[in-house]
Motif scaffolding. Structure first.
Motif, PDB file in Angstrom:
ATOM      1  N   ARG A 155       0.854  -1.155  -0.068  1.00 32.95           N
ATOM      2  CA  ARG A 155      -0.014   0.017   0.026  1.00 32.95           C
ATOM      3  C   ARG A 155       0.903   1.420   0.124  1.00 32.95           C
ATOM      4  N   GLU A 156       1.950   1.170   0.585  1.00 30.97           N
ATOM      5  CA  GLU A 156       2.665   2.319   0.832  1.00 30.97           C
ATOM      6  C   GLU A 156       3.432   2.538  -0.346  1.00 30.97           C
ATOM      7  N   ASN A 157       3.917   1.760  -1.355  1.00 33.17           N
ATOM      8  CA  ASN A 157       4.792   1.664  -2.348  1.00 33.17           C
ATOM      9  C   ASN A 157       3.882   1.592  -3.557  1.00 33.17           C
ATOM     10  N   LEU A 158       2.549   1.680  -3.557  1.00 37.55           N
ATOM     11  CA  LEU A 158       1.762   1.460  -4.513  1.00 37.55           C
ATOM     12  C   LEU A 158       1.783   2.331  -5.718  1.00 37.55           C
ATOM     13  N   GLU A 159       1.764   3.874  -5.298  1.00 35.39           N
ATOM     14  CA  GLU A 159       2.004   4.793  -6.329  1.00 35.39           C
ATOM     15  C   GLU A 159       3.358   4.538  -7.100  1.00 35.39           C
ATOM     16  N   GLN A 160       4.292   4.384  -6.538  1.00 37.99           N
ATOM     17  CA  GLN A 160       5.788   4.128  -7.146  1.00 37.99           C
ATOM     18  C   GLN A 160       5.572   3.087  -8.035  1.00 37.99           C
ATOM     19  N   ILE A 161       4.887   1.981  -7.538  1.00 36.19           N
ATOM     20  CA  ILE A 161       4.963   0.706  -8.302  1.00 36.19           C
ATOM     21  C   ILE A 161       4.153   0.924  -9.658  1.00 36.19           C
ATOM     22  N   LYS A 162       3.193   1.647  -9.333  1.00 32.22           N
ATOM     23  CA  LYS A 162       2.236   1.904 -10.770  1.00 32.22           C
ATOM     24  C   LYS A 162       3.187   2.711 -11.487  1.00 32.22           C
ATOM     25  N   ILE A 163       4.016   3.819 -11.503  1.00 32.20           N
ATOM     26  CA  ILE A 163       4.906   4.512 -12.188  1.00 32.20           C
ATOM     27  C   ILE A 163       5.805   3.469 -12.774  1.00 32.20           C
ATOM     28  N   GLU A 164       6.348   2.520 -12.126  1.00 28.49           N
ATOM     29  CA  GLU A 164       7.432   1.447 -12.504  1.00 28.49           C
ATOM     30  C   GLU A 164       6.766   0.668 -13.532  1.00 28.49           C
ATOM     31  N   PHE A 165       5.614   0.153 -13.236  1.00 26.98           N
ATOM     32  CA  PHE A 165       4.763  -0.708 -14.194  1.00 26.98           C
ATOM     33  C   PHE A 165       3.391  -0.274 -14.595  1.00 26.98           C
ATOM     34  N   PRO A 166       3.308   0.825 -15.186  1.00 31.32           N
ATOM     35  CA  PRO A 166       2.191   1.886 -15.858  1.00 31.32           C
ATOM     36  C   PRO A 166       1.232   0.737 -16.703  1.00 31.32           C
ATOM     37  N   GLU A 167       1.832  -0.441 -17.167  1.00 35.86           N
ATOM     38  CA  GLU A 167       0.811  -1.255 -18.167  1.00 35.86           C
ATOM     39  C   GLU A 167       0.054  -2.131 -17.255  1.00 35.86           C
ATOM     40  N   CYS A 168       0.287  -2.601 -15.958  1.00 37.23           N
ATOM     41  CA  CYS A 168      -0.174  -3.506 -15.272  1.00 37.23           C
ATOM     42  C   CYS A 168      -1.119  -2.641 -14.248  1.00 37.23           C
ATOM     43  N   LYS A 169      -2.189  -3.403 -14.042  1.00 35.08           N
ATOM     44  CA  LYS A 169      -3.356  -2.945 -12.994  1.00 35.08           C
ATOM     45  C   LYS A 169      -3.590  -3.742 -11.768  1.00 35.08           C
TER      46      LYS A 169
END
Length: 236
Positions: free
Chosen positions: A118-132
């Motif tokens: 949860r804490e890192n989700l926003e950065q993870i979404k930036i790293e893997f934008p094609e994945c939901k």
């Protein structure tokens, strides 16, 4: 764990250790209601680099083995390991499974901490934008100490059940067919060549931007960095 339910030998697929990929071919395992296609590792072969001809054949064989319909296409990564190598492997993953993005899942291993995700989700979404879809799991290794192993075993079962539940929840009854699903031999051969050229150019761009030191002592994609760049991207 999904297929066998535990980590006791014999293991359905060879277990990895370190940066080198251990799975060299695609194998299919069935059990406990799951069918798992275990793909080759993306690391440099333990025997050294391979020729450009063999590299292309390796990719062709790989693509033919992963032609299918999928409920989940899972990209597995160790928690905290998002670096240049991860970026290269992820971009290669996208090239291979293009068209199946709807069922992509990035699975972080060696963590059972929901708060970390949860804490890192926003950065993870930036790293893997094609994945939901993102998940985490921790399957502690078997320990020789009986007391430690008892706790580890309970954790593995608990994590297995939780991951199964989450993966089932994510699947909305809609299978995906990546673009390679309907490709014939000629199209597969062309795609394999395009993937190798793509990887070579990607590595070349990283070398130009960060220098050889940034990729030194890291895994490469299918063949050695210098050889791949020279063969498919015209040198440095």
């Amino acid at each position: 764990m999904l297929v066998k339910g535990d980590l006791t030998p014999p293991h359905p697929a060879e277990m990895g250790n370190g940066l080198h990929g251990t799975t060299r071919i695609c194998d299919t395992f069935v059990g406990r209601g799951w069918t798992v296609i275990d793909t080759m590792g993306f690391g440099e072969p333990d025997t050294g680099s391979v020729s450009n001809t063999n590299a292309q054949k390796l990719v062709i064989d790989f693509l033919k083995n992963v032609q299918g319909r999928y409920s989940h296409i899972i990209f597995v990564i160790e928690m905290g390991r998002i670096d240049l190598v991860t970026e290269i492997i992820w971009k290669t993953f996208l090239q291979i499974f293009k068209g199946g993005e709807r069922n992509f899942v990035v699975l972080f291993t060696k963590t059972d901490d929901d708060e970390w995700l949860r804490e890192n989700l926003e950065q993870i979404k930036i790293e893997f934008p094609e994945c939901k879809q993102f998940q985490y799991v921790d399957f502690p290794a078997i320990d020789d100490d009986p007391d430690v192993e008892k706790a580890n075993s309970e954790t593995r079962v608990s994590e297995r059940d939780r991951l199964e539940s989450e993966l089932t929840r994510m699947f909305a009854g809609s299978w995906v067919e990546p673009d390679i699903f309907r490709m014939g031999d000629a199209e597969i051969e062309k795609k394999a060549e395009n993937i190798l050229v793509y990887i070579a150019n990607l590595i070349k761009s990283f070398l130009q931007k960060y220098g050889m030191k940034a990729l030194q002592n890291s895994v490469t994609i299918f063949v050695a960095v210098v050889e791949l760049v020279n063969v498919f991207a015209g040198g440095f």
